[in-house]
Design a protein around this motif. Structure first.
Motif, PDB file in Angstrom:
ATOM      1  N   ILE A   1      41.765  35.795  44.476  1.00 15.51           N
ATOM      2  CA  ILE A   1      41.541  37.242  44.353  1.00 15.51           C
ATOM      3  C   ILE A   1      42.855  37.997  44.470  1.00 15.51           C
ATOM      4  CG2 ILE A   1      40.522  39.243  45.514  1.00 15.51           C
ATOM      5  CD1 ILE A   1      38.179  37.342  46.284  1.00 15.51           C
ATOM      6  N   ASN A   2      43.665  37.618  45.450  1.00 11.77           N
ATOM      7  CA  ASN A   2      44.954  38.295  45.635  1.00 11.77           C
ATOM      8  C   ASN A   2      45.875  38.084  44.445  1.00 11.77           C
ATOM      9  OD1 ASN A   2      44.186  39.300  48.113  1.00 11.77           O
ATOM     10  ND2 ASN A   2      45.063  37.595  49.253  1.00 11.77           N
TER      11      ASN A   2
ATOM     12  N   GLU B   1      47.151  42.407  38.111  1.00  7.90           N
ATOM     13  CA  GLU B   1      46.732  43.733  37.650  1.00  7.90           C
ATOM     14  C   GLU B   1      47.736  44.811  38.063  1.00  7.90           C
ATOM     15  OE1 GLU B   1      42.848  44.238  39.293  1.00  7.90           O
ATOM     16  OE2 GLU B   1      41.896  43.035  37.733  1.00  7.90           O
ATOM     17  N   ALA B   2      48.204  44.728  39.296  1.00  7.03           N
ATOM     18  CA  ALA B   2      49.174  45.720  39.779  1.00  7.03           C
ATOM     19  C   ALA B   2      50.481  45.628  38.997  1.00  7.03           C
ATOM     20  CB  ALA B   2      49.430  45.517  41.266  1.00  7.03           C
TER      21      ALA B   2
ATOM     22  N   ILE C   1      36.818  39.771  39.863  1.00  5.81           N
ATOM     23  CA  ILE C   1      37.153  39.841  41.280  1.00  5.81           C
ATOM     24  C   ILE C   1      35.877  39.934  42.107  1.00  5.81           C
ATOM     25  CG2 ILE C   1      38.229  41.268  43.059  1.00  5.81           C
ATOM     26  CD1 ILE C   1      40.447  41.864  41.055  1.00  5.81           C
TER      27      ILE C   1
ATOM     28  N   ALA D   1      47.867  35.118  37.331  1.00  9.22           N
ATOM     29  CA  ALA D   1      46.497  35.611  37.436  1.00  9.22           C
ATOM     30  C   ALA D   1      45.581  34.865  36.474  1.00  9.22           C
ATOM     31  CB  ALA D   1      46.452  37.110  37.160  1.00  9.22           C
TER      32      ALA D   1
ATOM     33  N   LYS E   1      44.698  40.381  41.693  1.00  8.45           N
ATOM     34  CA  LYS E   1      45.066  41.765  42.022  1.00  8.45           C
ATOM     35  C   LYS E   1      46.555  42.015  41.800  1.00  8.45           C
ATOM     36  CE  LYS E   1      41.421  42.821  45.345  1.00  8.45           C
ATOM     37  NZ  LYS E   1      41.103  43.123  46.757  1.00  8.45           N
TER      38      LYS E   1
ATOM     39  N   ASN F   1      34.686  37.466  45.051  1.00 11.09           N
ATOM     40  CA  ASN F   1      34.297  37.975  46.363  1.00 11.09           C
ATOM     41  C   ASN F   1      32.917  37.469  46.755  1.00 11.09           C
ATOM     42  OD1 ASN F   1      36.550  39.464  47.150  1.00 11.09           O
ATOM     43  ND2 ASN F   1      35.906  41.228  45.947  1.00 11.09           N
TER      44      ASN F   1
END
Length: 115
Positions: A59-60, A66-67, A2, A89, A63, A6
């Motif tokens: 990126i979202n 992962e969540a 990530i 992902a 994330k 970024n």
């Protein structure tokens, strides 16, 4: 990973690093063309805006994967939803790696050119 995405996203928002590009100026973005020379298209977007949006989406997606994995471990999410989120992902990560490899290969090819 990530952090790497970024970094790419922040690189593209610095401004136009593509001034003077004469070939392959436009990328297809649905019905609009995105000008990579720093000029804007009909919707007011530059190539940097387009690329920044793509990296932000990646990126979202990572994330969210992962969540979902954490919620699956805690028992709050179904196995099917966890697998779907993790697979999305993984696809976003593989796409980011493929784009990075193409950019590096293009840079190496340009650096080998004689002037």
């Amino acid at each position: 990973m990530i952090d790497s995405l970024n970094a790419v996203s922040s690189f593209t928002t610095r401004g136009s690093d593509f001034n003077g590009v004469s070939e392959t100026r436009f990328m297809s973005n649905g019905s609009n063309a995105v000008d990579i020379t720093g000029e804007v298209d009909e919707a007011g977007n530059t190539f940097a805006d387009y690329f920044s949006g793509v990296t932000t989406d990646a990126i979202n997606t990572v994330k969210m994967g992962e969540a979902a994995a954490i919620e699956g471990i805690e028992g709050k999410e179904s196995v099917q939803n966890v697998v779907d989120a993790v697979m999305n992902a993984e696809l976003a990560l593989q796409s980011a790696i493929a784009i990075r490899d193409k950019v590096v290969a293009a840079y190496q090819e340009v650096s080998r050119m004689t002037i």
